[in-house]
Design a protein around this motif. Sequence first.
Motif, PDB file in Angstrom:
ATOM      1  N   PHE A  81     -16.617 -20.925 -53.390  1.00 36.90           N
ATOM      2  CA  PHE A  81     -17.410 -21.485 -52.307  1.00 36.90           C
ATOM      3  C   PHE A  81     -16.706 -21.218 -50.984  1.00 36.90           C
ATOM      4  O   PHE A  81     -15.482 -21.052 -50.924  1.00 36.90           O
ATOM      5  CB  PHE A  81     -17.627 -22.986 -52.503  1.00 36.90           C
ATOM      6  CG  PHE A  81     -16.424 -23.712 -53.025  1.00 36.90           C
ATOM      7  CD1 PHE A  81     -15.382 -24.070 -52.188  1.00 36.90           C
ATOM      8  CD2 PHE A  81     -16.322 -24.035 -54.374  1.00 36.90           C
ATOM      9  CE1 PHE A  81     -14.265 -24.729 -52.668  1.00 36.90           C
ATOM     10  CE2 PHE A  81     -15.205 -24.696 -54.876  1.00 36.90           C
ATOM     11  CZ  PHE A  81     -14.174 -25.048 -54.009  1.00 36.90           C
ATOM     12  N   PHE A  82     -17.485 -21.147 -49.936  1.00 29.95           N
ATOM     13  CA  PHE A  82     -16.925 -20.954 -48.597  1.00 29.95           C
ATOM     14  C   PHE A  82     -17.969 -21.386 -47.578  1.00 29.95           C
ATOM     15  O   PHE A  82     -19.168 -21.406 -47.864  1.00 29.95           O
ATOM     16  CB  PHE A  82     -16.517 -19.498 -48.354  1.00 29.95           C
ATOM     17  CG  PHE A  82     -17.662 -18.510 -48.429  1.00 29.95           C
ATOM     18  CD1 PHE A  82     -18.346 -18.127 -47.285  1.00 29.95           C
ATOM     19  CD2 PHE A  82     -18.048 -17.965 -49.650  1.00 29.95           C
ATOM     20  CE1 PHE A  82     -19.396 -17.217 -47.355  1.00 29.95           C
ATOM     21  CE2 PHE A  82     -19.100 -17.058 -49.723  1.00 29.95           C
ATOM     22  CZ  PHE A  82     -19.772 -16.681 -48.577  1.00 29.95           C
ATOM     23  N   GLN A  83     -17.491 -21.754 -46.415  1.00 26.85           N
ATOM     24  CA  GLN A  83     -18.382 -22.096 -45.324  1.00 26.85           C
ATOM     25  C   GLN A  83     -18.672 -20.843 -44.496  1.00 26.85           C
ATOM     26  O   GLN A  83     -17.865 -19.912 -44.438  1.00 26.85           O
ATOM     27  CB  GLN A  83     -17.776 -23.192 -44.453  1.00 26.85           C
ATOM     28  CG  GLN A  83     -17.600 -24.509 -45.192  1.00 26.85           C
ATOM     29  CD  GLN A  83     -17.120 -25.627 -44.295  1.00 26.85           C
ATOM     30  OE1 GLN A  83     -17.366 -25.620 -43.081  1.00 26.85           O
ATOM     31  NE2 GLN A  83     -16.456 -26.600 -44.891  1.00 26.85           N
ATOM     32  N   ALA A  84     -19.831 -20.828 -43.857  1.00 25.72           N
ATOM     33  CA  ALA A  84     -20.227 -19.657 -43.076  1.00 25.72           C
ATOM     34  C   ALA A  84     -19.177 -19.308 -42.026  1.00 25.72           C
ATOM     35  O   ALA A  84     -18.861 -18.134 -41.806  1.00 25.72           O
ATOM     36  CB  ALA A  84     -21.579 -19.923 -42.412  1.00 25.72           C
ATOM     37  N   ALA A 120     -25.297 -10.096 -44.735  1.00 29.12           N
ATOM     38  CA  ALA A 120     -24.695  -9.901 -46.062  1.00 29.12           C
ATOM     39  C   ALA A 120     -24.931 -11.137 -46.935  1.00 29.12           C
ATOM     40  O   ALA A 120     -25.262 -11.015 -48.121  1.00 29.12           O
ATOM     41  CB  ALA A 120     -23.204  -9.612 -45.913  1.00 29.12           C
ATOM     42  N   ALA A 121     -24.772 -12.314 -46.337  1.00 28.42           N
ATOM     43  CA  ALA A 121     -24.999 -13.549 -47.089  1.00 28.42           C
ATOM     44  C   ALA A 121     -26.462 -13.661 -47.520  1.00 28.42           C
ATOM     45  O   ALA A 121     -26.759 -14.050 -48.651  1.00 28.42           O
ATOM     46  CB  ALA A 121     -24.606 -14.754 -46.244  1.00 28.42           C
ATOM     47  N   GLU A 122     -27.374 -13.287 -46.635  1.00 29.24           N
ATOM     48  CA  GLU A 122     -28.802 -13.336 -46.973  1.00 29.24           C
ATOM     49  C   GLU A 122     -29.112 -12.413 -48.142  1.00 29.24           C
ATOM     50  O   GLU A 122     -29.896 -12.762 -49.037  1.00 29.24           O
ATOM     51  CB  GLU A 122     -29.638 -12.962 -45.744  1.00 29.24           C
ATOM     52  CG  GLU A 122     -29.616 -14.045 -44.661  1.00 29.24           C
ATOM     53  CD  GLU A 122     -30.308 -13.600 -43.386  1.00 29.24           C
ATOM     54  OE1 GLU A 122     -30.594 -12.374 -43.254  1.00 29.24           O
ATOM     55  OE2 GLU A 122     -30.550 -14.446 -42.510  1.00 29.24           O
ATOM     56  N   LEU A 128     -27.040 -11.461 -50.529  1.00 24.84           N
ATOM     57  CA  LEU A 128     -26.441 -12.022 -51.746  1.00 24.84           C
ATOM     58  C   LEU A 128     -27.219 -13.240 -52.249  1.00 24.84           C
ATOM     59  O   LEU A 128     -27.291 -13.490 -53.447  1.00 24.84           O
ATOM     60  CB  LEU A 128     -24.978 -12.382 -51.485  1.00 24.84           C
ATOM     61  CG  LEU A 128     -24.058 -11.169 -51.292  1.00 24.84           C
ATOM     62  CD1 LEU A 128     -22.707 -11.606 -50.734  1.00 24.84           C
ATOM     63  CD2 LEU A 128     -23.868 -10.425 -52.603  1.00 24.84           C
ATOM     64  N   LEU A 129     -27.830 -13.984 -51.334  1.00 23.93           N
ATOM     65  CA  LEU A 129     -28.694 -15.097 -51.738  1.00 23.93           C
ATOM     66  C   LEU A 129     -29.912 -14.565 -52.505  1.00 23.93           C
ATOM     67  O   LEU A 129     -30.276 -15.096 -53.563  1.00 23.93           O
ATOM     68  CB  LEU A 129     -29.149 -15.902 -50.516  1.00 23.93           C
ATOM     69  CG  LEU A 129     -28.103 -16.809 -49.861  1.00 23.93           C
ATOM     70  CD1 LEU A 129     -28.583 -17.280 -48.491  1.00 23.93           C
ATOM     71  CD2 LEU A 129     -27.808 -18.024 -50.748  1.00 23.93           C
ATOM     72  N   VAL A 130     -30.522 -13.517 -51.969  1.00 23.52           N
ATOM     73  CA  VAL A 130     -31.691 -12.917 -52.625  1.00 23.52           C
ATOM     74  C   VAL A 130     -31.305 -12.323 -53.975  1.00 23.52           C
ATOM     75  O   VAL A 130     -32.062 -12.409 -54.953  1.00 23.52           O
ATOM     76  CB  VAL A 130     -32.316 -11.841 -51.701  1.00 23.52           C
ATOM     77  CG1 VAL A 130     -33.398 -11.061 -52.463  1.00 23.52           C
ATOM     78  CG2 VAL A 130     -32.899 -12.479 -50.452  1.00 23.52           C
ATOM     79  N   GLN A 131     -30.116 -11.739 -54.071  1.00 22.19           N
ATOM     80  CA  GLN A 131     -29.658 -11.111 -55.314  1.00 22.19           C
ATOM     81  C   GLN A 131     -29.189 -12.137 -56.355  1.00 22.19           C
ATOM     82  O   GLN A 131     -28.874 -11.763 -57.483  1.00 22.19           O
ATOM     83  CB  GLN A 131     -28.519 -10.141 -55.005  1.00 22.19           C
ATOM     84  CG  GLN A 131     -28.949  -8.932 -54.177  1.00 22.19           C
ATOM     85  CD  GLN A 131     -27.766  -8.136 -53.641  1.00 22.19           C
ATOM     86  OE1 GLN A 131     -26.619  -8.395 -54.005  1.00 22.19           O
ATOM     87  NE2 GLN A 131     -28.040  -7.166 -52.777  1.00 22.19           N
ATOM     88  N   GLY A 132     -29.128 -13.380 -55.985  1.00 23.28           N
ATOM     89  CA  GLY A 132     -28.684 -14.399 -56.923  1.00 23.28           C
ATOM     90  C   GLY A 132     -27.191 -14.420 -57.148  1.00 23.28           C
ATOM     91  O   GLY A 132     -26.723 -14.872 -58.197  1.00 23.28           O
ATOM     92  N   ARG A 133     -26.414 -13.979 -56.166  1.00 19.14           N
ATOM     93  CA  ARG A 133     -24.954 -14.027 -56.269  1.00 19.14           C
ATOM     94  C   ARG A 133     -24.351 -15.142 -55.426  1.00 19.14           C
ATOM     95  O   ARG A 133     -23.188 -15.476 -55.558  1.00 19.14           O
ATOM     96  CB  ARG A 133     -24.332 -12.688 -55.880  1.00 19.14           C
ATOM     97  CG  ARG A 133     -24.715 -11.537 -56.798  1.00 19.14           C
ATOM     98  CD  ARG A 133     -24.498 -11.841 -58.287  1.00 19.14           C
ATOM     99  NE  ARG A 133     -23.215 -12.469 -58.591  1.00 19.14           N
ATOM    100  CZ  ARG A 133     -22.083 -11.797 -58.761  1.00 19.14           C
ATOM    101  NH1 ARG A 133     -22.090 -10.481 -58.671  1.00 19.14           N
ATOM    102  NH2 ARG A 133     -20.960 -12.434 -59.054  1.00 19.14           N
ATOM    103  N   LEU A 134     -25.162 -15.692 -54.519  1.00 23.57           N
ATOM    104  CA  LEU A 134     -24.774 -16.865 -53.735  1.00 23.57           C
ATOM    105  C   LEU A 134     -25.897 -17.885 -53.798  1.00 23.57           C
ATOM    106  O   LEU A 134     -27.067 -17.536 -53.972  1.00 23.57           O
ATOM    107  CB  LEU A 134     -24.534 -16.512 -52.264  1.00 23.57           C
ATOM    108  CG  LEU A 134     -23.309 -15.699 -51.853  1.00 23.57           C
ATOM    109  CD1 LEU A 134     -23.323 -15.498 -50.344  1.00 23.57           C
ATOM    110  CD2 LEU A 134     -22.025 -16.377 -52.293  1.00 23.57           C
TER     111      LEU A 134
END
Length: 245
Positions: free
Chosen positions: A1-4, A21-23, A25-31
């Motif tokens: 876990f990490f903060q933005a 990049a975070a968006e 990874l969210l779509v890819q199901g990694r975050l």
Amino acid sequence: FFQAEDGIRDLPLSPLAVKRAAERLLVQGRLVAPRRGLFVIIPLEYKSAGAPPPSWFIDALMDFHAAPYYVCLLSAAALHGAAAQQPQEFQVMTNRQLRPATAGRGRIRFLMKKNLEQTPTEPVKTETGSMRVSTPEATAVDLVRYVEYAGGWSNVAEVLGDLAEKVESNRLIEVARANDDFAAAQRLGFLLEKAGAEDKIAPLLQWVEGAKPRTVPLRPDQPHAGAPRDAKWRLFLNEEIEVTG
């Protein structure tokens, strides 16, 4: 876990590039983001569940909120080995109002207690560190005080029956006295006895007998006119308790 803000500070990327990049990874199901600005990394074995268990990141989430906390009620009871009914949500006590958090299939419910610091807790190791959990005695008292979040009176009695072997009667009365709630002590003593844990009730009973509090209904949200009275615990028994164990 990490903060933005950690990603922006530590990665050799612009804030916009970190956000994009975070968006992805969210779509890819990694975050997964249980709160805006807090990201939990999803190990491959938890990708189908959408997130690792809340126990992996609850300490980080409460640090994100800068709020004291402890895992409570049915979630705490399960961690202490009392699994009469597996909780459908991860239950956390804190001292402020927080909306529920969702991460994958996991849902975290927050309950509020003003005198949170008076509740004894203990650290429990997790896969990522540790988390604060109410002691067995504090869990028992909370189950009676927050029964609406614990599956009702019969379920609380079942859980108390499982939890009793971890409960020490002297510590139990200390927690009960700290809460200064005679009604909770009366209900707790009755339910422990009903669950077959008579060896845990002596200090509670002595406290109740010495104080002679008023007789209260077992279930305070229901009428009790005409209900039988338990003279020992000074209760109107306006609900039938079923313990199958």
